[in-house]
Design a protein around this motif. Structure first.
Motif, PDB file in Angstrom:
ATOM      1  N   ASP A  71       0.805  -1.185  -0.149  1.00 58.60           N
ATOM      2  CA  ASP A  71       0.033   0.120   0.112  1.00 58.60           C
ATOM      3  C   ASP A  71       1.067   1.345  -0.119  1.00 58.60           C
ATOM      4  O   ASP A  71       2.117   1.208  -0.108  1.00 58.60           O
ATOM      5  CB  ASP A  71      -1.030   0.055   1.150  1.00 58.60           C
ATOM      6  N   CYS A  72       0.307   2.468   0.200  1.00 56.31           N
ATOM      7  CA  CYS A  72       1.185   3.674   0.029  1.00 56.31           C
ATOM      8  C   CYS A  72       1.671   4.030   1.453  1.00 56.31           C
ATOM      9  O   CYS A  72       2.499   4.950   1.511  1.00 56.31           O
ATOM     10  CB  CYS A  72       0.130   4.676  -0.451  1.00 56.31           C
ATOM     11  N   HIS A  73       1.467   3.394   2.468  1.00 57.63           N
ATOM     12  CA  HIS A  73       1.969   3.732   4.068  1.00 57.63           C
ATOM     13  C   HIS A  73       3.339   4.031   4.115  1.00 57.63           C
ATOM     14  O   HIS A  73       3.731   5.188   4.687  1.00 57.63           O
ATOM     15  CB  HIS A  73       1.279   2.683   4.994  1.00 57.63           C
ATOM     16  N   HIS A  74       4.007   2.949   3.722  1.00 60.93           N
ATOM     17  CA  HIS A  74       5.466   3.183   4.181  1.00 60.93           C
ATOM     18  C   HIS A  74       6.120   4.244   3.394  1.00 60.93           C
ATOM     19  O   HIS A  74       6.790   4.955   3.800  1.00 60.93           O
ATOM     20  CB  HIS A  74       6.155   1.711   3.767  1.00 60.93           C
ATOM     21  N   THR A  75       5.714   4.212   2.049  1.00 59.21           N
ATOM     22  CA  THR A  75       6.211   5.377   1.163  1.00 59.21           C
ATOM     23  C   THR A  75       6.160   6.678   1.665  1.00 59.21           C
ATOM     24  O   THR A  75       7.093   7.652   1.834  1.00 59.21           O
ATOM     25  CB  THR A  75       5.821   5.269  -0.307  1.00 59.21           C
ATOM     26  N   ILE A  76       4.640   6.949   2.208  1.00 60.52           N
ATOM     27  CA  ILE A  76       4.518   8.429   2.524  1.00 60.52           C
ATOM     28  C   ILE A  76       4.838   8.760   3.793  1.00 60.52           C
ATOM     29  O   ILE A  76       5.694   9.626   4.121  1.00 60.52           O
ATOM     30  CB  ILE A  76       2.815   8.479   2.468  1.00 60.52           C
ATOM     31  N   GLU A  77       5.045   7.732   4.804  1.00 58.52           N
ATOM     32  CA  GLU A  77       5.267   8.019   6.240  1.00 58.52           C
ATOM     33  C   GLU A  77       6.848   8.248   5.972  1.00 58.52           C
ATOM     34  O   GLU A  77       7.414   8.874   6.730  1.00 58.52           O
ATOM     35  CB  GLU A  77       5.317   6.658   6.949  1.00 58.52           C
ATOM     36  N   ASP A  78       7.852   7.374   5.222  1.00 57.42           N
ATOM     37  CA  ASP A  78       9.175   7.560   5.292  1.00 57.42           C
ATOM     38  C   ASP A  78       9.590   8.700   4.436  1.00 57.42           C
ATOM     39  O   ASP A  78      10.565   9.154   4.987  1.00 57.42           O
ATOM     40  CB  ASP A  78       9.859   6.287   4.664  1.00 57.42           C
ATOM     41  N   THR A  79       8.832   9.216   3.520  1.00 58.62           N
ATOM     42  CA  THR A  79       9.128  10.428   2.898  1.00 58.62           C
ATOM     43  C   THR A  79       8.992  11.623   4.155  1.00 58.62           C
ATOM     44  O   THR A  79       9.773  12.437   3.952  1.00 58.62           O
ATOM     45  CB  THR A  79       8.168  10.669   1.982  1.00 58.62           C
ATOM     46  N   GLN A 131     -13.810  13.223   4.193  1.00 57.69           N
ATOM     47  CA  GLN A 131     -14.935  12.521   4.095  1.00 57.69           C
ATOM     48  C   GLN A 131     -14.533  10.937   3.635  1.00 57.69           C
ATOM     49  O   GLN A 131     -15.692  10.176   4.023  1.00 57.69           O
ATOM     50  CB  GLN A 131     -15.643  13.320   2.828  1.00 57.69           C
ATOM     51  N   GLY A 132     -13.694  10.825   2.820  1.00 63.24           N
ATOM     52  CA  GLY A 132     -13.592   9.527   2.093  1.00 63.24           C
ATOM     53  C   GLY A 132     -12.401   8.997   2.782  1.00 63.24           C
ATOM     54  O   GLY A 132     -11.443   9.589   3.427  1.00 63.24           O
ATOM     55  N   GLU A 133     -11.975   7.704   2.291  1.00 62.61           N
ATOM     56  CA  GLU A 133     -10.728   7.025   2.621  1.00 62.61           C
ATOM     57  C   GLU A 133      -9.548   7.066   1.816  1.00 62.61           C
ATOM     58  O   GLU A 133      -8.419   7.119   2.008  1.00 62.61           O
ATOM     59  CB  GLU A 133     -10.880   5.509   2.472  1.00 62.61           C
ATOM     60  N   ARG A 134      -9.748   7.307   0.522  1.00 56.89           N
ATOM     61  CA  ARG A 134      -8.724   7.612  -0.671  1.00 56.89           C
ATOM     62  C   ARG A 134      -9.091   8.920  -1.499  1.00 56.89           C
ATOM     63  O   ARG A 134     -10.305   9.336  -1.669  1.00 56.89           O
ATOM     64  CB  ARG A 134      -8.506   6.225  -1.357  1.00 56.89           C
ATOM     65  N   ILE A 135      -7.910   9.536  -1.929  1.00 56.31           N
ATOM     66  CA  ILE A 135      -7.840  10.299  -3.064  1.00 56.31           C
ATOM     67  C   ILE A 135      -6.823   9.792  -4.057  1.00 56.31           C
ATOM     68  O   ILE A 135      -5.620   9.565  -4.082  1.00 56.31           O
ATOM     69  CB  ILE A 135      -7.379  11.657  -2.652  1.00 56.31           C
ATOM     70  N   GLY A 136      -7.565   9.373  -5.297  1.00 57.10           N
ATOM     71  CA  GLY A 136      -6.587   8.651  -6.097  1.00 57.10           C
ATOM     72  C   GLY A 136      -5.858   7.277  -5.355  1.00 57.10           C
ATOM     73  O   GLY A 136      -6.690   6.369  -4.859  1.00 57.10           O
ATOM     74  N   GLU A 137      -4.556   7.179  -5.630  1.00 58.04           N
ATOM     75  CA  GLU A 137      -3.841   5.788  -4.642  1.00 58.04           C
ATOM     76  C   GLU A 137      -3.302   6.417  -3.511  1.00 58.04           C
ATOM     77  O   GLU A 137      -2.575   5.816  -2.732  1.00 58.04           O
ATOM     78  CB  GLU A 137      -2.751   5.518  -5.676  1.00 58.04           C
ATOM     79  N   PHE A 138      -3.929   7.518  -2.930  1.00 59.76           N
ATOM     80  CA  PHE A 138      -3.325   8.082  -1.697  1.00 59.76           C
ATOM     81  C   PHE A 138      -4.592   8.018  -0.607  1.00 59.76           C
ATOM     82  O   PHE A 138      -5.665   8.565  -0.686  1.00 59.76           O
ATOM     83  CB  PHE A 138      -3.222   9.599  -1.968  1.00 59.76           C
TER      84      PHE A 138
END
Length: 203
Positions: A71-79, A131-138
Motif C-alpha cells: 500500500d502507500c503507507h510506508h512510502t508516504i510515512e518514510d518520505t 469525508q472519504g478513505e482515498r484520493i486517487g492512490e493516496f
C-alpha cells in the motif's frame, strides 16, 4: 530572505534513507524559488509535494521507491521522516530564524489552520477529518502520518486544524499549502535576531 541576515550560509540539505520497505532521497533548499522534481510513484502525493514546494518557495527534490504493491503507507510515512530530517539539517543552528509561523489558508469551501514552532521539541496536534478513505492512490489517513513524521524527525511543534471544508482534495491540498506557508514564515531570516530566538540561547 532578509538581506541583513545574508551572513547565513546556504540552507540546503540532502538526506537519504533505505530500509527493507523504502529507499528515499530528499534534497531541500529553504531559500529556493519553488522548483520541484518529485517521483514517489503516488500521483496525488507528488501533486501535494509539488504544491508544498511551490507555495513555500522551497526547491525540493524527492526520489522515493517503496513497496507500493503493499500500500502507500510506508512510502508516504518514510518520505515524511526524510523530509523532516532534511528540513532540520538545512536549518542548521537556526541563527536569525523567526522560529514561529502560522496561517489560515482558504481553498474554495475549505479553511485550514496551520501553526508551527521550530523549537527543537517535537509535538503534533492534528484535527483534520476527511469525508472519504482515498484520493486517487493516496489514503487520506496518511496526511496525519506524513506530518507526524515530519514533526518528530524535524523537532517541530506542529498544529493543524480544519476549520471547515467538504471536498477531500481541497482539504488535503489546503493542509499541504498551509504547512508550506507557515514553514516559509518560521524558517525566514530576521536581521534583528543576533543569534537564536530563545532565552535559552539555543533551539
Amino acid at each position: 530572505m532578509d538581506k541583513s541576515a545574508a551572513f547565513i550560509p546556504e540552507r540546503k540539505a540532502t538526506v537519504s534513507r533505505t530500509t527493507g520497505e523504502t529507499a528515499i532521497t530528499v534534497t531541500i533548499n529553504l531559500d529556493g524559488a519553488g522548483t520541484a522534481k518529485i517521483h514517489t510513484g503516488i500521483g496525488f502525493f507528488d501533486h501535494m509535494l509539488e504544491s508544498f514546494s511551490r507555495h513555500g518557495f522551497f526547491d525540493l527534490e524527492v526520489e522515493a521507491k517503496g513497496d507500493l504493491h503493499v500500500d502507500c503507507h510506508h512510502t508516504i510515512e518514510d518520505t515524511g521522516i526524510v523530509l523532516g530530517t532534511a528540513i532540520r539539517q538545512a536549518l542548521g543552528e537556526k541563527k536569525a530564524v523567526r522560529r514561529y509561523g502560522s496561517i489560515m489558508l482558504p481553498m474554495d469551501e475549505t479553511l485550514v489552520l496551520c501553526a508551527l514552532d521550530l523549537s527543537g521539541r517535537p509535538y503534533f496536534v492534528y484535527d483534520v477529518p476527511f469525508q472519504g478513505e482515498r484520493i486517487g492512490e493516496f489514503d487520506t489517513q496518511m496526511v496525519k502520518e506524513f506530518f507526524y513524521a515530519i514533526s518528530y524527525s524535524c523537532g517541530m511543534n506542529l498544529h493543524m486544524k480544519k476549520l471547515y471544508g467538504e471536498n477531500d482534495h481541497h482539504i488535503a491540498e489546503a493542509v499541504f499549502k498551509a504547512f508550506a506557508k507557515a514553514l516559509d514564515e518560521a524558517a525566514g531570516l530576521d536581521g534583528r535576531i543576533s543569534n537564536v530566538l530563545s532565552t535559552k540561547g539555543s533551539l
